[in-house]
Write an enzyme that holds these catalytic residues in place. Structure first.
Site, PDB file in Angstrom:
ATOM      1  N   SER A 101      42.969  33.914  44.519  1.00 32.59           N
ATOM      2  CA  SER A 101      41.767  33.437  43.712  1.00 32.59           C
ATOM      3  C   SER A 101      40.292  33.534  45.150  1.00 32.59           C
ATOM      4  CB  SER A 101      41.388  32.244  43.954  1.00 32.59           C
ATOM      5  OG  SER A 101      42.589  32.012  45.187  1.00 32.59           O
ATOM      6  N   ASN A 155      35.478  29.802  41.894  1.00 30.28           N
ATOM      7  CA  ASN A 155      36.237  29.290  43.239  1.00 30.28           C
ATOM      8  C   ASN A 155      34.617  28.957  44.118  1.00 30.28           C
ATOM      9  OD1 ASN A 155      38.345  27.967  42.720  1.00 30.28           O
ATOM     10  ND2 ASN A 155      39.108  29.936  43.185  1.00 30.28           N
ATOM     11  N   GLU A 171      38.713  35.381  34.982  1.00 26.69           N
ATOM     12  CA  GLU A 171      38.288  36.443  36.293  1.00 26.69           C
ATOM     13  C   GLU A 171      38.871  37.545  36.846  1.00 26.69           C
ATOM     14  OE1 GLU A 171      35.439  33.308  38.755  1.00 26.69           O
ATOM     15  OE2 GLU A 171      37.477  33.520  39.828  1.00 26.69           O
ATOM     16  N   HIS A 187      41.809  37.392  38.044  1.00 26.87           N
ATOM     17  CA  HIS A 187      42.344  35.877  38.445  1.00 26.87           C
ATOM     18  C   HIS A 187      42.988  34.705  36.836  1.00 26.87           C
ATOM     19  CE1 HIS A 187      40.481  32.093  40.734  1.00 26.87           C
ATOM     20  NE2 HIS A 187      42.034  31.832  40.375  1.00 26.87           N
TER      21      HIS A 187
END
Length: 281
Positions: free
Chosen positions: A116, A187, A149, A137
């Site tokens: 992540s 993130n 992702e 991801h």
């Protein structure tokens, strides 16, 4: 392609279920039979809920489960065309897993890591095939969340990228391509917001319920930042904040002391039964 997922936790099991639901044969590599059994039972329970809601038939459920093969041995997956690493978010564990895979897998095997926040380039450089390593991801819960992702490392081959992009579409997900950057896209934006939510709580500006309600009703977020932190896991949030802080060297990414304190106390959220909210009741 022969596809394998290494990891039997929440993310690993979710990825396996998603691929099997797309009608693709999938292998799941675990460290123990107990962890494999837990993952398969969780997948079957999730599919049973879909049957109960009349989203799929019982026959369809059985068909999906039949697509899943499990193993404890690396030897069973060494001929895989694509291996998705989905173990714990610990960079040294991920590096060791990639080293092991690199030693036994055929040269053309693609390694996709579900990290992540860690550097795809750094992870790829522990192998002898950095051009065959890419980030993939997924988001929790994997069977429901539509985004993946796809992260290119410094050496990622364009053909590898295209293979992963095509698979992402085949399993019904939407891909966002990211040129490697700390935290990628989601993130990098999301975890600092959670960190600021924790700071707002620590400052006594509002209660946890008020903070979460404010963001749900004022910003149209489906969950407030503190409830979301509990869902993600405070340990994961802290690890991502530390990556952002270390990589950018900017104090705006400094993890709040309350986040650190809660992780030390094992108040990690839903996974431990208590975080900002109590899930044991």
């Amino acid at each position: 392609m022969k596809i394998c997922v290494v990891g039997t936790g929440t993310m690993g099991g979710g990825i396996v279920q998603t691929i099997a639901q797309a009608g693709i044969e999938i292998w799941m590599k675990g460290r123990s039979q107990a962890s494999i059994d837990r993952a398969v039972n969780k997948i079957e329970s999730g599919l049973k809920r879909l049957v109960d809601r009349e989203k799929i038939t019982e026959d369809k459920k059985d068909e999906i489960v039949s697509k899943i093969h499990t193993t404890l041995s690396f030897d069973d997956i060494k001929d895989s065309d694509l291996i998705i690493e989905a173990i714990a978010e610990d960079i040294e564990l991920k590096k060791e897993t990639l080293r092991q895979l690199d030693e036994i897998c055929k040269p053309e095997s693609i390694f996709a890591t579900n990290t992540s926040s860690f550097s795809i380039t750094e992870l790829s450089m522990v192998t002898n095939r950095p051009e065959m390593v890419i980030g993939m991801h997924f988001f929790n819960p994997v069977p429901i969340m539509k985004l993946v992702e796809v992260i290119k490392g410094q050496h990622t081959n364009e053909n590898v990228y295209n293979v992963v992009l095509n698979l992402t579409e085949e399993i019904g997900k939407t891909a966002v391509t990211v040129n490697e950057s700390p935290g990628f896209v989601v993130n990098r934006l999301l975890i600092p917001m959670i960190n600021e939510g924790i700071a707002t709580l620590a400052d006594g500006a509002a209660t946890k319920e008020e903070i979460d309600t404010a963001m749900k009703l004022g910003a149209s977020h489906p969950m407030g930042p503190l409830a979301l932190a509990d869902l993600i896991g405070l340990d994961v949030c802290l690890a991502i904040m530390e990556v952002l802080h270390n990589e950018f060297g900017d104090d705006k990414y400094r993890p709040h002391p309350l986040m650190r304190k809660m992780v030390r106390a094992k108040l990690l959220g839903r996974k431990t039964g208590k975080g900002f909210y109590d899930y044991n009741r």
